[in-house]
Design a protein around this motif. Structure first.
Motif, mmCIF file in Angstrom:
data_model
loop_
_atom_site.group_PDB
_atom_site.id
_atom_site.type_symbol
_atom_site.label_atom_id
_atom_site.label_comp_id
_atom_site.label_asym_id
_atom_site.label_seq_id
_atom_site.Cartn_x
_atom_site.Cartn_y
_atom_site.Cartn_z
ATOM 1 N N GLU A 19 0.817 -1.220 0.000
ATOM 2 C CA GLU A 19 0.000 0.000 0.000
ATOM 3 C C GLU A 19 0.855 1.276 0.000
ATOM 4 O O GLU A 19 0.461 2.279 -0.589
ATOM 5 N N PHE A 20 2.014 1.253 0.648
ATOM 6 C CA PHE A 20 2.866 2.448 0.662
ATOM 7 C C PHE A 20 3.299 2.825 -0.758
ATOM 8 O O PHE A 20 3.189 3.974 -1.182
ATOM 9 N N GLY A 21 3.827 1.829 -1.451
ATOM 10 C CA GLY A 21 4.332 2.091 -2.806
ATOM 11 C C GLY A 21 3.235 2.626 -3.698
ATOM 12 O O GLY A 21 3.433 3.576 -4.464
ATOM 13 N N THR A 22 2.057 2.045 -3.578
ATOM 14 C CA THR A 22 0.927 2.467 -4.396
ATOM 15 C C THR A 22 0.492 3.884 -4.064
ATOM 16 O O THR A 22 0.134 4.652 -4.954
ATOM 17 N N ASP A 23 0.520 4.222 -2.772
ATOM 18 C CA ASP A 23 0.044 5.557 -2.422
ATOM 19 C C ASP A 23 0.991 6.637 -2.951
ATOM 20 O O ASP A 23 0.552 7.719 -3.330
#
Lengths: 312, 352
Positions: A176-180
């Motif tokens: 989720e971090f990378g996507t955000d």
């Protein structure tokens, strides 16, 4: 003299650490490492001459409460300013801001940059499902653009997508971090902020999230006529104006993709301390087999130094 | 353009020309037929929907006229001929999200699409195969549809989407379906869709779900299948992930490290990579992109597990072929493996 500047380095005002443990942002041993003494020790071991401090992600409960958001920013910023004066040359800081409260943010920008002499500001990739570049944040970006402020960004567990995989409990840092980060980049570019604010200098964490891998989609989105009009010089031109750090991104796959998509002229060293240790990061970057000695030097300090006048 | 890359198209015109000259007799008929049957490029990522469903989507404007037209197999064949694709495995993965909660609607959708896919293949047995739709998230209906699709319609595999509302592939609720597919040693082709959490997040900026959310959702499903234990429990399924694995190759180091944590280390004595390298990955919407996605994919997974895919009608074959070539990531031999050899190893029934 060999130099290395770490732009991705987390500390926090000591009295805020227990709250971050309670909120699940930090483990106890992460918090124990977050003292100036431990940080300096790690920096010495990894040849980091200067680290630009920023706090860990504020918990949602802090973001959701105006007073808590204001005090989280102010207390960290006062602490970071003290570290700068206590350890001359070793620390700088990116000022935390009480987002999403725009009027309070504008006040904190003034105080942190004019009084505390911050080296830049620290923004999360999204707040309450509004990503950087959202129209509600326009006054903040306009002010930062006017000041030509360096903006360091960091992902968090986004409100939309905190721990979506219920059966497989894994940290949101995994996916989720990378996507955000990727969402924030797309929103800044396609939402028009990056063109409207040409003097912004933005650092994206972790090699740009997943943007370099999804570049084909970015190129296609940029080819849609309504978007193409907004980006007369193309999307890659906009992406190359941003900076990208190497925190949790020293793997050859990521370094190669960065090189292919945006080049390495804006790649900057980041350790992710205390989650990443600087000697390990340096060793991994060298072992990746992607970077020449010159590129390594540029990433270590030469690419970022022009943006950090205090350390020139 | 080379004769080799566009063999199907050139062979057709060549045969036509030769016949006109009365020269066909010079070529042994058996050799010509064998050559015709031998696939030159296989597209694992190509879509069609049944005409009534296309009409409904056209009417609701959820498909542009161009995309709706592209769902016609005749149009697909034109695109395939222009790009040198001799065989496509068709799928209709995009079940209407609003129907997920309605098992009867999901069953009807699956059956209608599967009958259509089977007919498309029957009409052009050397040009099309198909991945059958299931009724997921309805498990009982899916088990029945799997039986019908494999035993009666002779599907070449199944096509699943990465999530069904709030549940991703690998969710325990779907275990009976994966166990049955494992028993059948099925090929499972997967296609992303945006999850409930993450639909339309950046609409205001003109960034659609396919730009970011699709890739991420593939990564979520892949992680859920691996770390949730389905991959280990079902060793005989062969899974294909669309779009070069979503974003998995870019986040691979994070997964490698996760598998080493105390929580997972005992279950993953060899780490994350053996599971990741058992899966297959297609080239759709990642064929170029300044070379980045394919370079990353090649570093992370075996060459023998990269499959040619176009995402027609959203992208053309010619664009995908050109992208893969322009990348300069793959040698001629590697491109041939991607084009045809790797897929034939997975679906030997098309060896011809």
């Amino acid at each position: 003299m060999a130099r290395r500047i770490d732009v991705h380095h987390h500390l926090a005002a000591p009295h805020l650490l227990p709250g971050l443990i309670d909120a699940g942002i930090l483990l106890k041993h992460d918090a124990e490492a977050m003292t100036a003494a431990h940080a300096l020790d790690d920096m010495d071991k990894g040849g980091v001459t200067t680290a630009i401090n920023s706090p860990p992600a504020p918990p949602h409960a802090v973001i959701d409460n105006r007073d808590r958001a204001i005090s989280f920013a102010r207390e960290n910023n006062e602490y970071f300013a003290r570290l700068v004066s206590d350890h001359k040359g070793r620390f700088g800081f990116f000022a935390a801001l009480p987002m999403p409260y725009v009027d309070a943010v504008l006040k904190e920008i003034e105080y942190a940059l004019d009084t505390l002499k911050a080296d830049g500001v620290y923004l999360m990739t999204s707040y309450q499902d509004h990503w950087l570049g959202d129209a509600v944040f326009a006054p903040v970006f306009d002010e930062l653009n006017r000041r030509k402020t360096l903006i360091y960004t960091h992902p968090l567990s986004p409100y939309c997508c905190t721990k979506p995989l219920k059966e497989v409990v894994m940290p949101d840092a995994m996916i989720e971090f990378g996507t955000d980060t990727t969402r924030a980049i797309a929103n800044m570019v396609f939402g028009g902020t990056s063109r409207r604010c040409p003097d912004l200098r933005v650092i994206w964490s972790h090699a740009g999230g997943t943007m370099p891998f999804l570049i084909y989609r970015f190129l296609k989105t940029a080819g849609i006529p309504v978007n193409a009009q907004k980006l007369p010089q193309g999307v890659v031109h906009e992406l190359k104006r941003f900076y990208y750090d190497t925190a949790q991104a020293s793997h050859p796959v990521l370094l190669t993709a960065l090189k292919q998509v945006v080049g390495l002229e804006h790649t900057v060293f980041g350790s992710d301390y205390p989650w990443g240790l600087s000697p390990t990061c340096v060793a991994e970057l060298e072992a990746a087999g992607v970077l020449s000695a010159d590129e390594m030097r540029a990433i270590d300090y030469a690419n970022i130094l022009p943006l950090l006048p205090r350390f020139q | 353009m080379t004769a080799d890359l566009f063999e199907t198209a050139s062979r057709r015109s060549l045969l036509g020309g030769m016949a006109a000259l009365g020269a066909i007799a010079a070529m042994p008929a058996g050799a010509a037929l064998a050559a015709a049957a031998k696939p030159r490029r296989i597209d694992v990522h190509r879509h069609t929907f049944s005409p009534p469903y296309v009409a409904a989507r056209r009417a609701s404007r959820s498909l542009t006229p161009q995309l709706a037209d592209g769902m016609d197999p005749a149009r697909s064949l034109e695109d395939m001929d222009q790009g040198g694709v001799s065989l496509s495995i068709m799928s209709a993965p995009s079940a209407p999200k609003e129907s997920f909660a309605d098992p009867q609607a999901m069953r009807r959708f699956a059956r209608e699409q599967n009958e259509w896919l089977a007919r498309v293949r029957a009409d052009h047995p050397t040009r099309f195969g198909f991945f059958a739709v299931t009724a997921l998230p309805d498990v009982e209906g899916s088990l029945r549809e799997i039986e019908y699709a494999f035993d009666t319609l002779k599907a070449d595999g199944v096509g699943l989407v990465t999530n069904y509302g709030d549940k991703w592939l690998g969710d325990p609720a779907f275990a009976p379906v994966f166990d049955e597919l494992n028993r059948r040693k099925a090929v499972i082709y997967t296609h992303p869709t945006s999850a409930n959490c993450c639909t339309g997040l950046l609409n205001a900026s003109g960034v659609d779900d396919a730009n970011i959310e699709y890739g991420t959702d593939t990564t979520r499903a892949l992680a859920n299948v691996v770390f949730g234990g389905t991959a280990a429990r079902c060793p005989d399924i062969r899974m294909i992930w669309s779009h070069a694995g979503g974003t998995m190759p870019f986040l691979v180091e994070r997964f490698v490290k996760l598998a080493q944590t105390p929580k997972f280390a005992a279950k993953f004595p060899q780490g994350f990579l053996p599971d990741a390298r058992k899966f297959y990955y297609d080239t759709a919407q990642t064929s170029n992109g300044l070379g980045a996605p394919m370079a990353a994919l090649k570093k992370v997974v075996p060459m023998s597990h990269i499959l040619f895919g176009t995402d027609y009608p959203w992208r053309t074959t010619a664009e995908t072929v050109k992208g893969l070539k322009d990348n300069r990531i793959f040698s001629a031999g590697e491109l041939k493996a991607i084009d045809v050899d790797n897929m034939l190893a997975l679906l030997p029934q098309f060896k011809g």
